[in-house]
Design a protein around this motif. Structure first.
Motif, PDB file in Angstrom:
ATOM      1  N   ASP A   1       0.839  -1.193   0.000  1.00 51.13           N
ATOM      2  CA  ASP A   1       0.000   0.000   0.000  1.00 51.13           C
ATOM      3  C   ASP A   1       0.877   1.248   0.000  1.00 51.13           C
ATOM      4  N   ARG A   2       0.264   2.409   0.064  1.00 45.32           N
ATOM      5  CA  ARG A   2       1.024   3.658  -0.076  1.00 45.32           C
ATOM      6  C   ARG A   2       2.023   3.849   1.056  1.00 45.32           C
ATOM      7  N   HIS A   3       1.718   3.372   2.261  1.00 46.16           N
ATOM      8  CA  HIS A   3       2.658   3.518   3.378  1.00 46.16           C
ATOM      9  C   HIS A   3       3.886   2.639   3.167  1.00 46.16           C
ATOM     10  N   CYS A   4       3.646   1.423   2.701  1.00 46.75           N
ATOM     11  CA  CYS A   4       4.747   0.512   2.400  1.00 46.75           C
ATOM     12  C   CYS A   4       5.646   1.103   1.319  1.00 46.75           C
ATOM     13  N   ARG A   5       5.040   1.650   0.284  1.00 46.84           N
ATOM     14  CA  ARG A   5       5.833   2.183  -0.826  1.00 46.84           C
ATOM     15  C   ARG A   5       6.658   3.392  -0.393  1.00 46.84           C
ATOM     16  N   TYR A   6       6.098   4.240   0.437  1.00 47.00           N
ATOM     17  CA  TYR A   6       6.872   5.397   0.931  1.00 47.00           C
ATOM     18  C   TYR A   6       8.093   4.906   1.707  1.00 47.00           C
ATOM     19  N   PHE A   7       7.888   3.917   2.558  1.00 45.70           N
ATOM     20  CA  PHE A   7       8.970   3.335   3.346  1.00 45.70           C
ATOM     21  C   PHE A   7      10.034   2.713   2.436  1.00 45.70           C
ATOM     22  N   HIS A   8       9.591   1.944   1.457  1.00 47.19           N
ATOM     23  CA  HIS A   8      10.543   1.316   0.537  1.00 47.19           C
ATOM     24  C   HIS A   8      11.323   2.357  -0.257  1.00 47.19           C
ATOM     25  N   ARG A   9      10.667   3.456  -0.604  1.00 44.71           N
ATOM     26  CA  ARG A   9      11.372   4.487  -1.367  1.00 44.71           C
ATOM     27  C   ARG A   9      12.503   5.109  -0.569  1.00 44.71           C
ATOM     28  N   LEU A  10      12.375   5.188   0.743  1.00 44.52           N
ATOM     29  CA  LEU A  10      13.477   5.713   1.553  1.00 44.52           C
ATOM     30  C   LEU A  10      14.671   4.777   1.549  1.00 44.52           C
ATOM     31  N   LEU A  11      14.429   3.493   1.310  1.00 47.10           N
ATOM     32  CA  LEU A  11      15.525   2.524   1.250  1.00 47.10           C
ATOM     33  C   LEU A  11      16.203   2.523  -0.106  1.00 47.10           C
ATOM     34  N   SER A  12      15.455   2.751  -1.158  1.00 44.69           N
ATOM     35  CA  SER A  12      16.023   2.790  -2.509  1.00 44.69           C
ATOM     36  C   SER A  12      15.410   3.932  -3.295  1.00 44.69           C
ATOM     37  N   ARG A  13      16.258   4.768  -3.864  1.00 41.29           N
ATOM     38  CA  ARG A  13      15.777   5.873  -4.700  1.00 41.29           C
ATOM     39  C   ARG A  13      15.439   5.393  -6.110  1.00 41.29           C
ATOM     40  N   GLU A  14      15.985   4.248  -6.508  1.00 43.09           N
ATOM     41  CA  GLU A  14      15.919   3.835  -7.911  1.00 43.09           C
ATOM     42  C   GLU A  14      14.909   2.736  -8.227  1.00 43.09           C
TER      43      GLU A  14
END
Length: 332
Positions: free
Chosen positions: A19-32
């Motif tokens: 979901d959107r919360h998971c994706r925000y968290f994952h984006r902090l781990l990888s920018r690419e």
């Protein structure tokens, strides 16, 4: 970086997880890495008006919307709504084996109707300017994958689809549960590699059973264009995503998990102000320190405390303090 380059490594769409919360968290781990939504059904958007399902943060990009459906005009309208909402890619689900999906005549059952899938892809492409892609299986039920998969790819390529992600397992629509379909049918990486040789003009990513960046690198080195990782990226996000940018994309440096926790605080604050609950975000972070000293205490504190009334960022920081000092001090 073009979206095809971001697709060198992607996080699989997973119902109830990405979901959107998971994706925000994952984006902090990888920018690419390319991130995917959970599957959203075209009827829910077009007939049900459930546009809240398209909500996402600008920071999530590059992010793809996965749609489920089998009616070309309805999928075209859903794709248009997704593109208007700002998604970088629209992906058609031709791989999900759940009963609910089968009853709606979409998901993996569409492997049996490549002509219809081609019609859907063509209609979606006509409706939007962003890329339209497909996620599929190597076959279903009694299909012979060596025959069914290339025929399927011919159809969607003819409709203008240039990028496909192939889950390297059959789906058994009768006799296996969705969970069993993720594990029991054998993986056939060689077949997917063969499809890249047979369709060199298509961008082909592989999915299924991949748990490490080393595996991902090996498959990329073998000639595939991309690798999609699902459960491993969710349950042990640091091992997959924290090193993804330098290892897979040759950019940046390793993300520090402890620093990522701190960078989640403003997002969580904003979520709470809007009436959200801590556990809606923190449940996606339980595996962040998986396999590291203090991981059990981190998980326990969040699991037990995040549902309590008034739980907020202080709980997250208290749980972080339980992680071994060496881990926390990396944040510098």
């Amino acid at each position: 970086m073009q979206i095809n380059q971001h697709a060198r490594l992607s996080c699989a769409p997973m119902m109830d997880w990405t979901d959107r919360h998971c994706r925000y968290f994952h984006r902090l781990l990888s920018r690419e890495a390319l991130l995917y939504t959970e599957m959203v059904t075209a009827p829910a958007l077009v007939r049900g008006g459930a546009l809240h399902l398209l909500a996402h943060s600008p920071q999530e990009h590059p992010v793809a919307l996965q749609l489920g459906g089998s009616e070309p005009r309805e999928l075209a309208e859903a794709a248009r709504l997704g593109a208007q909402a700002g998604y970088d890619e629209i992906n058609l689900n031709v791989g999900c084996p759940s009963d609910r999906v089968q009853s709606g005549a979409f998901g993996a059952v569409l492997m049996l109707q490549p002509g219809l899938v081609a019609e859907c892809v063509a209609a979606m492409r006509e409706a939007v300017d962003v890329e339209v892609t497909v996620k599929c299986r190597i076959g279903v039920d009694e299909q012979v994958p060596e025959e069914a998969l290339p025929a399927f790819l011919e159809h969607i390529r003819g409709a203008g689809c240039g990028r496909v992600t192939i889950h390297a397992r059959k789906a058994w629509l009768q006799g296996l549960s969705p969970k069993e379909n993720r594990d029991i049918p054998p993986l056939d990486y060689d077949l997917v590699l063969g499809m890249k040789r047979a369709f060199p003009d298509m961008h082909i990513s592989i999915n299924g059973g991949i748990t490490t960046l080393e595996q991902a690198r090996g498959l990329l080195d073998a000639g595939l264009d991309g690798v999609m990782i699902g459960r491993a990226a969710y349950h042990d996000p640091a091992s997959v995503l924290a090193d993804a940018d330098p290892v897979i994309f040759g950019t940046g440096s390793r993300s520090d998990p402890a620093d990522v926790v701190r960078r989640m605080i403003p997002y969580i604050d904003a979520h709470l102000v809007q009436g959200g609950k801590l556990h809606q975000v923190s449940r996606h972070m339980l595996g962040l320190f998986s396999g590291r000293p203090g991981a059990r205490a981190w998980r326990r504190m969040l699991s037990e405390g995040a549902h309590r009334p008034g739980a907020g960022p202080d709980l997250l920081l208290a749980a972080l303090a339980q992680v071994a000092p060496g881990q926390v001090s990396q944040a510098g």
